[in-house]
Every structure is written in C-alpha cells, then in structure tokens.
Design a protein around this motif. Structure first.
Motif, PDB file in Angstrom:
ATOM      1  N   ASP A 105     -11.845  -0.777  16.012  1.00  0.00           N
ATOM      2  CA  ASP A 105     -11.202   0.536  16.034  1.00  0.00           C
ATOM      3  C   ASP A 105     -10.561   0.756  17.402  1.00  0.00           C
ATOM      4  N   GLU A 144      -6.627   3.128  12.536  1.00  0.00           N
ATOM      5  CA  GLU A 144      -6.840   3.374  11.112  1.00  0.00           C
ATOM      6  C   GLU A 144      -5.878   4.410  10.541  1.00  0.00           C
ATOM      7  N   TYR A 178       1.134   6.069   1.952  1.00  0.00           N
ATOM      8  CA  TYR A 178       0.394   5.363   3.000  1.00  0.00           C
ATOM      9  C   TYR A 178       1.340   4.532   3.873  1.00  0.00           C
ATOM     10  N   GLY A 224      -5.500   5.976   6.679  1.00  0.00           N
ATOM     11  CA  GLY A 224      -6.093   5.974   5.353  1.00  0.00           C
ATOM     12  C   GLY A 224      -5.064   6.190   4.262  1.00  0.00           C
ATOM     13  N   SER A 228      -5.070  -2.829  -2.891  1.00  0.00           N
ATOM     14  CA  SER A 228      -4.775  -3.897  -1.936  1.00  0.00           C
ATOM     15  C   SER A 228      -4.577  -5.241  -2.611  1.00  0.00           C
ATOM     16  N   ASN A 242       0.786   3.511  -3.208  1.00  0.00           N
ATOM     17  CA  ASN A 242       0.648   3.134  -1.799  1.00  0.00           C
ATOM     18  C   ASN A 242       1.798   3.632  -0.930  1.00  0.00           C
ATOM     19  N   THR A 300       2.056   4.935   7.971  1.00  0.00           N
ATOM     20  CA  THR A 300       1.897   3.947   9.043  1.00  0.00           C
ATOM     21  C   THR A 300       3.117   3.950   9.964  1.00  0.00           C
ATOM     22  N   SER A 352      -4.718   0.256   7.175  1.00  0.00           N
ATOM     23  CA  SER A 352      -6.046   0.494   6.625  1.00  0.00           C
ATOM     24  C   SER A 352      -6.928  -0.706   6.958  1.00  0.00           C
ATOM     25  N   LYS A 353      -8.070  -0.455   7.587  1.00  0.00           N
ATOM     26  CA  LYS A 353      -8.991  -1.552   7.893  1.00  0.00           C
ATOM     27  C   LYS A 353      -9.508  -2.197   6.608  1.00  0.00           C
ATOM     28  N   CYS A 394      -4.544   4.050   1.512  1.00  0.00           N
ATOM     29  CA  CYS A 394      -4.077   2.872   0.781  1.00  0.00           C
ATOM     30  C   CYS A 394      -4.816   2.824  -0.552  1.00  0.00           C
ATOM     31  N   LEU A 426      -7.896  -2.591   3.822  1.00  0.00           N
ATOM     32  CA  LEU A 426      -6.847  -3.494   3.345  1.00  0.00           C
ATOM     33  C   LEU A 426      -6.894  -4.814   4.106  1.00  0.00           C
TER      34      LEU A 426
END
Length: 336
Positions: free
Chosen positions: A58, A76, A95, A78, A83, A92, A99, A39-40, A80, A42
């Motif tokens: 990105d 990316e 998520y 999503g 943080s 979490n 990943t 997650s960006k 999350c 995070l």
C-alpha cells in the motif's frame, strides 16, 4: 543528485494485458519510483493466474515507492467488478476512469512527477454509457486546457498530430489557422520544456498528396498551412514545410529534425509504428502534467497468457522519467 521521479502507472483495462505488464515491472529493480494505480485484488488475481510472486505494498502520498525486485507499490482504487483475463465487462468502466482521474489529480497536486498509462478499451467504456474518445481528450478536459497534442516517439523519431481521432472526411475542415497555430506552439514549447531541446527543428507535412501540387491537388497548403507557418516563423519557431508526406519520412529530412508534425492520425503514425512498434511511446503535450503511454492496445487475446511484451511500457516509463527531470530542471532555472 536529485531524487528519482515518482510516476503514477494506471493499470488500464482489467481484461487486457495492462495488469500483467505492471506485474512484470516487479521482476527487476526500477530507476524511477513507480506507483501502480489499480485494484490490489485485480493485481493479485492476475499474479496468481500467471504464477508470479509479487508482494503488493500500500502506498500513500509522501512515501517512497518500493523498487526492489518482487515488490510493487500500489495506490488502491476500488470498484473493479471483475478481473477475468480477456473478458470485457462494462461494469469495470467507472473503475478504469477512476484510475485515470486518481493519477492525474495526484500529478496536479504534486504527489507524482508524471503519469504513465496502460491501454484502455474505448469501446467497452462507451458501451457502459460513458462518452470516452481516449486518454488524450479525457486528460485535456480534466486538466482544463484548451488544446492538447498527441505525439508518438521512438528513439529515432517523434511524430505529433494536428488532428487525432477524426474520420478522414472531417480532417480538412478541422485544419484551421487557429488549430495549426496552437498545436505548433505547444509542440515547440514542450520540446523545450520536457525534452531539453533549446531550438526545436520541426518538419511539417502537407495535407494533400505532393503537398497540394501547387494547388492542383488541393488548396489547403496555399490558403491555410503556408500562411500559418509563415506567421509562426515570425515568432521564432523553426519550421520546414509543408512537405509531401511521402518523402518527408526519409533520412534527407529526418536527419536534421527534432520532430515531425503530421496533419492527421494515419498520415504520420503508420510510419512511426513501422519503425518502432512495441518500443514506442505515446505522449500528451500541452498538459500541465507529464503523461506518457504505451503504443499498443489491450491485446485481449494475450491477456493471462504471460506472453505480453512490456517493452513499450518500459519505454513509456523511461521517457516519462526523462520528461519529469527536464521539467524540474526548467522550473528550477526559471526560479533562479
């Protein structure tokens, strides 16, 4: 000169040190192309907490990852939920698994040349009601392979395991001729394919003290391990053992070996981690993809402090890139 490998890097447990280890990579240029799977938001929140100025870009398949200092490519993912450094949140968990799935599926498609994983927290994932025993088993199921092998490595030592995350009382029953044969064949084949070792030399530990003392301290060596090793030698695999584990890890044996095969987790890994903790790498063999990881956990007590050491992650990236290059070279040689 071939293009640098592109590696997917999963940021791991959001509450742990994984996100900040990823950010540390942005401080210097990188030889391999790194794409952080996270997650960006995070990463941005952790960068702000630590006072690090990192520009997040990105990334999409087919693009060249940025390698300039102060910049990081991110694919990316999503979902999350929170943080907060050092504070586990079961919300979490989905998520975190997403990943891993994103990175592995990208490797299978050819978007990445391999994947590197920051640490996850098994307990909180299971607390969320998702059965999870580790990266190794998760990737085994996702890639649809019958058997995988956990191997940890430093610059001077490689240790693979016949059994991994089992209670000690279940280990002996799990060491069957079939499992031992499969693990040894995978280890031998992947030392060739991913490390460029033409004729791997493997030391095999016995299960019992003194490798069974001729049957007086257990008969697994006589009834299972020795006959299986003889069969494997007949297939051309270079094996020495079974050897007593308390003397196997000495220069007399290690100086002429490419890897050690230990029977269970705490037989081989304490020696390796004593020898190189913080600079070791966890490798999954037997997959159709390259996968390496750090040799440590989430370190919740260090998260957000800025004191986390990225040494093991840097080693995992370096080894992952090397494995990817060896695999490409082997595939090109096969095609020619």
């Amino acid at each position: 000169m071939s293009a640098p490998a592109i590696l997917a890097l999963t940021a791991g447990e959001p509450a742990g040190i994984g996100p900040e280890l990823c950010l540390q990579l942005a401080e210097e240029g990188r030889e391999a192309g790194i794409v952080v799977i996270a997650s960006k938001a995070l990463l941005a929140a952790r960068a702000q907490l630590l006072g690090r100025e990192v520009t997040l870009h990105d990334w999409q398949p087919g693009q060249t990852p940025v390698t300039a200092p102060g910049h990081l490519s991110v694919f990316e993912v999503g979902g999350c939920a929170s943080s907060d450094a050092g504070v586990l949140d079961p919300a979490n968990s989905a998520y975190v698994l997403d990943t891993l799935r994103t990175a592995a599926e990208g490797c299978l498609r050819g978007d990445f040349d391999g994947m590197v994983t920051a640490p996850v927290h098994k307990g909180v994932i299971n607390d969320a009601g998702m059965a999870f025993s580790g990266h190794t088993e998760f990737l085994q199921e996702l890639c649809g392979v019958e058997r995988v092998v956990m191997m940890l490595a430093t610059e001077a030592l490689r240790v693979a395991l016949v059994t991994t995350h089992l209670p000690l009382k279940e280990v002996a029953a799990a060491i069957t001729p079939e499992r031992l044969g499969q693990v040894t064949r995978i280890l031998n084949a992947d030392l060739k394919a991913f490390f460029g070792i033409e004729h791997p030399r493997i030391l095999v530990a016995g299960l019992n003290p003194h490798a069974g003392e001729g049957g007086h301290l257990g008969r697994e060596e006589i009834e299972i391990i020795e006959p299986t090793l003889e069969q494997l030698r007949s297939e051309g695999i270079h094996l020495t053992g079974p050897l007593p584990a308390d003397t196997l890890f000495t220069p007399h044996w290690l100086d002429n070996a490419d890897a050690v095969l230990a029977m269970y987790h705490d037989q081989g890994l304490p020696v390796l981690k004593y020898q190189g903790f913080g600079r070791a790498v966890n490798i999954t063999l037997g997959l159709p993809i390259v996968r390496t990881s750090v040799d440590h956990g989430t370190a919740l007590d260090l998260a957000g402090s800025g004191r986390a050491d990225a040494g093991s992650l840097q080693t995992a990236i370096r080894v992952g890139a090397h494995m990817a290059r060896c695999r490409k070279a082997a595939n090109q040689e096969t095609r020619s």
